[in-house]
Design a protein around this motif. Structure first.
Motif, PDB file in Angstrom:
ATOM      1  N   LEU A 169       0.815  -1.215   0.000  1.00 50.64           N
ATOM      2  CA  LEU A 169       0.000   0.000   0.000  1.00 50.64           C
ATOM      3  C   LEU A 169       0.849   1.266   0.000  1.00 50.64           C
ATOM      4  N   ILE A 170       0.311   2.307  -0.598  1.00 44.48           N
ATOM      5  CA  ILE A 170       0.844   3.662  -0.455  1.00 44.48           C
ATOM      6  C   ILE A 170      -0.259   4.473   0.208  1.00 44.48           C
ATOM      7  N   CYS A 171       0.060   5.143   1.286  1.00 47.05           N
ATOM      8  CA  CYS A 171      -0.876   6.035   1.968  1.00 47.05           C
ATOM      9  C   CYS A 171      -0.357   7.446   1.724  1.00 47.05           C
ATOM     10  N   ARG A 172      -1.072   8.196   0.900  1.00 52.34           N
ATOM     11  CA  ARG A 172      -0.606   9.497   0.440  1.00 52.34           C
ATOM     12  C   ARG A 172      -1.742  10.505   0.492  1.00 52.34           C
ATOM     13  N   PRO A 173      -1.422  11.799   0.396  1.00 53.98           N
ATOM     14  CA  PRO A 173      -2.490  12.806   0.361  1.00 53.98           C
ATOM     15  C   PRO A 173      -3.438  12.549  -0.812  1.00 53.98           C
ATOM     16  N   PHE A 174      -4.675  12.955  -0.621  1.00 54.27           N
ATOM     17  CA  PHE A 174      -5.674  12.808  -1.680  1.00 54.27           C
ATOM     18  C   PHE A 174      -5.377  13.737  -2.844  1.00 54.27           C
ATOM     19  N   LYS A 175      -5.848  13.329  -4.030  1.00 52.64           N
ATOM     20  CA  LYS A 175      -5.761  14.120  -5.256  1.00 52.64           C
ATOM     21  C   LYS A 175      -7.147  14.116  -5.897  1.00 52.64           C
ATOM     22  N   LEU A 176      -7.453  15.142  -6.681  1.00 53.42           N
ATOM     23  CA  LEU A 176      -8.741  15.162  -7.396  1.00 53.42           C
ATOM     24  C   LEU A 176      -8.896  13.931  -8.274  1.00 53.42           C
ATOM     25  N   ALA A 177      -7.790  13.396  -8.760  1.00 48.26           N
ATOM     26  CA  ALA A 177      -7.834  12.192  -9.607  1.00 48.26           C
ATOM     27  C   ALA A 177      -8.352  10.969  -8.850  1.00 48.26           C
ATOM     28  N   ASP A 178      -8.450  11.040  -7.509  1.00 50.54           N
ATOM     29  CA  ASP A 178      -8.975   9.930  -6.713  1.00 50.54           C
ATOM     30  C   ASP A 178     -10.501   9.823  -6.783  1.00 50.54           C
ATOM     31  N   ALA A 179     -11.165  10.819  -7.286  1.00 47.69           N
ATOM     32  CA  ALA A 179     -12.629  10.908  -7.191  1.00 47.69           C
ATOM     33  C   ALA A 179     -13.342   9.663  -7.718  1.00 47.69           C
ATOM     34  N   GLU A 180     -12.984   9.195  -8.899  1.00 52.13           N
ATOM     35  CA  GLU A 180     -13.688   8.036  -9.473  1.00 52.13           C
ATOM     36  C   GLU A 180     -13.483   6.780  -8.641  1.00 52.13           C
ATOM     37  N   ASP A 181     -12.242   6.535  -8.222  1.00 48.93           N
ATOM     38  CA  ASP A 181     -11.974   5.369  -7.378  1.00 48.93           C
ATOM     39  C   ASP A 181     -12.741   5.464  -6.061  1.00 48.93           C
ATOM     40  N   MET A 182     -12.736   6.647  -5.465  1.00 51.58           N
ATOM     41  CA  MET A 182     -13.443   6.828  -4.194  1.00 51.58           C
ATOM     42  C   MET A 182     -14.928   6.529  -4.340  1.00 51.58           C
ATOM     43  N   LEU A 183     -15.538   7.107  -5.375  1.00 47.19           N
ATOM     44  CA  LEU A 183     -16.970   6.907  -5.581  1.00 47.19           C
ATOM     45  C   LEU A 183     -17.271   5.431  -5.825  1.00 47.19           C
ATOM     46  N   ARG A 184     -16.493   4.787  -6.664  1.00 51.01           N
ATOM     47  CA  ARG A 184     -16.720   3.380  -7.006  1.00 51.01           C
ATOM     48  C   ARG A 184     -16.405   2.448  -5.828  1.00 51.01           C
ATOM     49  N   ASN A 185     -15.330   2.718  -5.126  1.00 48.79           N
ATOM     50  CA  ASN A 185     -14.833   1.760  -4.141  1.00 48.79           C
ATOM     51  C   ASN A 185     -15.388   1.910  -2.736  1.00 48.79           C
ATOM     52  N   TRP A 186     -15.725   3.135  -2.309  1.00 47.74           N
ATOM     53  CA  TRP A 186     -16.160   3.234  -0.911  1.00 47.74           C
ATOM     54  C   TRP A 186     -17.058   4.418  -0.573  1.00 47.74           C
ATOM     55  N   ALA A 187     -16.889   5.561  -1.173  1.00 46.79           N
ATOM     56  CA  ALA A 187     -17.652   6.743  -0.748  1.00 46.79           C
ATOM     57  C   ALA A 187     -19.151   6.634  -1.044  1.00 46.79           C
ATOM     58  N   SER A 188     -19.533   5.775  -1.988  1.00 47.94           N
ATOM     59  CA  SER A 188     -20.949   5.600  -2.316  1.00 47.94           C
ATOM     60  C   SER A 188     -21.573   4.391  -1.618  1.00 47.94           C
ATOM     61  N   ASP A 189     -20.794   3.690  -0.827  1.00 46.87           N
ATOM     62  CA  ASP A 189     -21.262   2.456  -0.197  1.00 46.87           C
ATOM     63  C   ASP A 189     -21.800   2.738   1.211  1.00 46.87           C
ATOM     64  N   PRO A 190     -23.121   2.619   1.402  1.00 47.95           N
ATOM     65  CA  PRO A 190     -23.696   2.914   2.722  1.00 47.95           C
ATOM     66  C   PRO A 190     -23.134   2.025   3.829  1.00 47.95           C
ATOM     67  N   ASP A 191     -22.821   0.770   3.515  1.00 49.50           N
ATOM     68  CA  ASP A 191     -22.275  -0.127   4.538  1.00 49.50           C
ATOM     69  C   ASP A 191     -20.947   0.396   5.082  1.00 49.50           C
ATOM     70  N   ILE A 192     -20.137   0.969   4.208  1.00 46.37           N
ATOM     71  CA  ILE A 192     -18.837   1.497   4.634  1.00 46.37           C
ATOM     72  C   ILE A 192     -19.011   2.864   5.285  1.00 46.37           C
ATOM     73  N   GLN A 193     -19.689   3.756   4.613  1.00 46.87           N
ATOM     74  CA  GLN A 193     -19.801   5.129   5.106  1.00 46.87           C
ATOM     75  C   GLN A 193     -20.522   5.197   6.456  1.00 46.87           C
ATOM     76  N   ASN A 194     -21.566   4.417   6.611  1.00 46.85           N
ATOM     77  CA  ASN A 194     -22.322   4.447   7.868  1.00 46.85           C
ATOM     78  C   ASN A 194     -21.525   3.878   9.034  1.00 46.85           C
TER      79      ASN A 194
END
Length: 188
Positions: free
Chosen positions: A10-35
């Motif tokens: 893993l690389i743990c690095r500051p966020f970039k605008l280019a992360d938006a699609e991965d975030m939406l697909r992988n976790w930010a849209s998932d109620p199970d994770i976000q909640n």
């Protein structure tokens, strides 16, 4: 001080605008994770971009000590790890993390948390790191159980709110105990 840290996978690095699609697909849209960690569910890319702007704006409290968790093999942003609270007066921080369901069961959350603990005590003036999970969140509990952290009666969040944890399991580790453990690992 480096603004990122990495592990074997893993690389743990500051966020970039280019992360938006991965975030939406992988976790930010998932109620199970976000909640599970008290964050809203994001439904479109512009909402996620606005969140990233908060994460990257040096004037935003959400930008301090927050990293995208990127899987080296795929290059995907698969989650995040952060200090959701920092109490400067007692040099204590509270950690939070989330990993995409597609990547569960691979040890990534624990790997990121272990690296965060090391990064914290080697690169910041924080002397105590805390975390907690709701008792019914067994997966998050397993991550904390396997970490260098140990169960404690309460954490700063509850102390400051003047409440006792009810239904939450609290963990912590102090810098001195972490450094002693590292030293004993070297000696052995």
């Amino acid at each position: 001080m480096s603004d990122y840290f990495e592990t074997e996978r893993l690389i743990c690095r500051p966020f970039k605008l280019a992360d938006a699609e991965d975030m939406l697909r992988n976790w930010a849209s998932d109620p199970d994770i976000q909640n599970e960690y008290g964050e809203p569910v994001y439904t479109d890319i512009e909402q996620v971009r606005e969140l990233i702007r908060l994460y990257t704006d040096p004037k935003s409290p959400k930008s301090r000590y927050r990293w995208a968790v990127v899987e080296k093999q795929s290059g995907e942003n698969i989650g995040q790890i952060a200090f959701c609270k920092i109490w400067d007066d007692c040099k204590t921080a509270e950690a939070e993390y989330c990993i995409s369901k597609r990547f569960w069961g691979r040890g990534y959350a624990g790997e990121a948390l272990s690296a965060l603990i090391s990064y914290t005590f080697m690169n910041t003036d924080i002397v105590k790191l805390e975390a907690y999970h709701r008792a019914e969140n067994i997966k998050s509990g397993r991550v904390l159980e396997k970490s260098d952290m140990h169960i404690t009666d309460t954490v700063q969040r509850f102390v400051r709110e003047g409440v006792s944890p009810e239904g939450e399991v609290c963990y912590c580790i102090e810098k001195d105990e972490y450094l002693r453990k590292c030293l004993s690992d070297i000696i052995i």
